[in-house]
Scaffold this motif. Structure first.
Motif, short mmCIF file in Angstrom:
data_model
loop_
_atom_site.label_atom_id
_atom_site.label_comp_id
_atom_site.label_asym_id
_atom_site.label_seq_id
_atom_site.Cartn_x
_atom_site.Cartn_y
_atom_site.Cartn_z
N SER A 22 0.84 -1.19 0.00
CA SER A 22 0.00 0.00 0.00
C SER A 22 0.87 1.24 0.00
O SER A 22 1.82 1.34 0.78
N CYS A 23 0.58 2.14 -0.89
CA CYS A 23 1.37 3.36 -1.02
C CYS A 23 0.42 4.55 -0.96
O CYS A 23 -0.55 4.62 -1.70
N ALA A 24 0.68 5.50 -0.05
CA ALA A 24 -0.16 6.68 0.09
C ALA A 24 0.49 7.85 -0.62
O ALA A 24 1.63 8.22 -0.33
N LEU A 25 -0.21 8.41 -1.59
CA LEU A 25 0.33 9.52 -2.36
C LEU A 25 -0.45 10.78 -2.06
O LEU A 25 -1.67 10.79 -2.11
N SER A 26 0.23 11.85 -1.77
CA SER A 26 -0.42 13.14 -1.52
C SER A 26 -0.75 13.78 -2.86
O SER A 26 0.08 13.85 -3.75
N THR A 27 -2.01 14.25 -3.01
CA THR A 27 -2.42 14.88 -4.26
C THR A 27 -2.78 16.34 -4.01
O THR A 27 -2.05 17.04 -3.32
N VAL A 28 -3.89 16.80 -4.55
CA VAL A 28 -4.25 18.21 -4.49
C VAL A 28 -4.54 18.64 -3.06
O VAL A 28 -5.24 17.96 -2.33
N SER A 29 -4.04 19.79 -2.63
CA SER A 29 -4.29 20.28 -1.29
C SER A 29 -5.29 21.43 -1.34
O SER A 29 -5.36 22.17 -2.31
N LYS A 30 -6.05 21.54 -0.25
CA LYS A 30 -7.01 22.61 -0.05
C LYS A 30 -8.15 22.58 -1.08
O LYS A 30 -7.95 22.35 -2.26
N ALA A 31 -9.36 22.80 -0.59
CA ALA A 31 -10.53 22.84 -1.47
C ALA A 31 -10.49 24.11 -2.32
O ALA A 31 -10.07 25.17 -1.87
N ALA A 32 -10.93 23.98 -3.56
CA ALA A 32 -10.95 25.11 -4.48
C ALA A 32 -12.39 25.56 -4.73
O ALA A 32 -13.33 24.79 -4.55
N VAL A 33 -12.54 26.80 -5.14
CA VAL A 33 -13.86 27.30 -5.53
C VAL A 33 -14.21 26.66 -6.88
O VAL A 33 -13.42 26.67 -7.82
N ILE A 34 -15.41 26.07 -6.96
CA ILE A 34 -15.85 25.38 -8.17
C ILE A 34 -16.66 26.34 -9.03
O ILE A 34 -17.62 26.95 -8.56
N SER A 35 -16.28 26.47 -10.28
CA SER A 35 -17.01 27.33 -11.21
C SER A 35 -18.20 26.55 -11.78
O SER A 35 -18.02 25.53 -12.45
N VAL A 36 -19.40 27.01 -11.50
CA VAL A 36 -20.62 26.33 -11.97
C VAL A 36 -20.76 26.52 -13.47
O VAL A 36 -20.67 27.64 -13.99
N SER A 37 -20.94 25.40 -14.19
CA SER A 37 -21.10 25.47 -15.63
C SER A 37 -22.46 26.06 -16.01
O SER A 37 -22.57 26.92 -16.88
N SER A 38 -23.52 25.58 -15.35
CA SER A 38 -24.88 26.07 -15.60
C SER A 38 -25.79 25.50 -14.52
O SER A 38 -25.39 24.66 -13.72
#
Length: 199
Positions: A22-38
């Motif tokens: 098992s290998c734990a990989l750190s990915t994206v940090s902190k939540a981002a503001v999501i741009s609503v498509s519609s």
């Protein structure tokens, strides 16, 4: 040897199994503001004054995600009046791609009624939706923690109110869900790291 380094605070963790390890990989940090498509309003917006027929509508279909928040007056808000009972306002937001939504921020007006709770369900295909989760709402603004919901591209929102539901802005925050190819590349990176440590 084993991986012992701790990921940075707030980081997302991707767990990859390679050759039984098992290998734990750190990915994206902190939540981002999501741009609503519609978004689509499935139940008709209400009538502010039935005697005059003044409508309280959504000009241009953008008022719920135009970055303009107004909780004091009746401008730049979308309103529904369901005093008669069953026609609950239902709005479906399209986030454009799959997201792990963490919070949803609501900005409302309480002058003609107070929103008391909100139903939320989510979907990846706009066809099969999760079971509805009800969240208590503290008007006029609230940030709802929806981190336990499934990954979503589409988010359905239904409000419950003492009279009118008037919403000025709905903001989404979260992390983009990696595409399968991205996940595979991260797995290969983990494999390379394990092989390097074995040397």
């Amino acid at each position: 040897s084993s991986l012992s380094a701790c990921p940075p605070s707030g980081a997302r963790i991707l767990k990859v199994s390679i050759f039984g390890k098992s290998c734990a990989l750190s990915t994206v940090s902190k939540a981002a503001v999501i741009s609503v498509s519609s978004y689509v309003i499935s139940t008709g917006v209400g009538v502010l004054d039935p005697s005059t027929g003044t409508t309280f509508g959504d000009t241009g279909g953008v008022q719920l995600n135009d970055d303009v928040t107004n909780t004091a007056t009746a401008s730049n808000v979308v309103g529904w009046d369901y005093n008669s009972g069953t026609d609950r306002p239902l709005t479906t937001f399209d986030l454009g791609s799959a997201w792990d939504v963490q919070t949803i921020d609501f900005y409302t007006r309480t002058g003609n009624g107070t929103i008391t709770s909100i139903d939320i369900s989510v979907s990846l295909d706009d066809s099969t939706y999760s079971a509805v989760t009800n969240y208590a709402f503290s008007a006029p603004t609230a940030s709802l923690d929806v981190s336990l919901l499934d990954n979503a591209r589409y988010v359905r929102v239904t409000t419950y109110s003492t009279d009118w539901s008037m919403i000025s802005e709905v903001d989404f925050n979260g992390d983009a869900v990696p595409e399968p190819t991205t996940t595979a590349l991260l797995g290969l990176g983990g494999l390379a790291l394990i092989l390097r440590r074995r040397k």
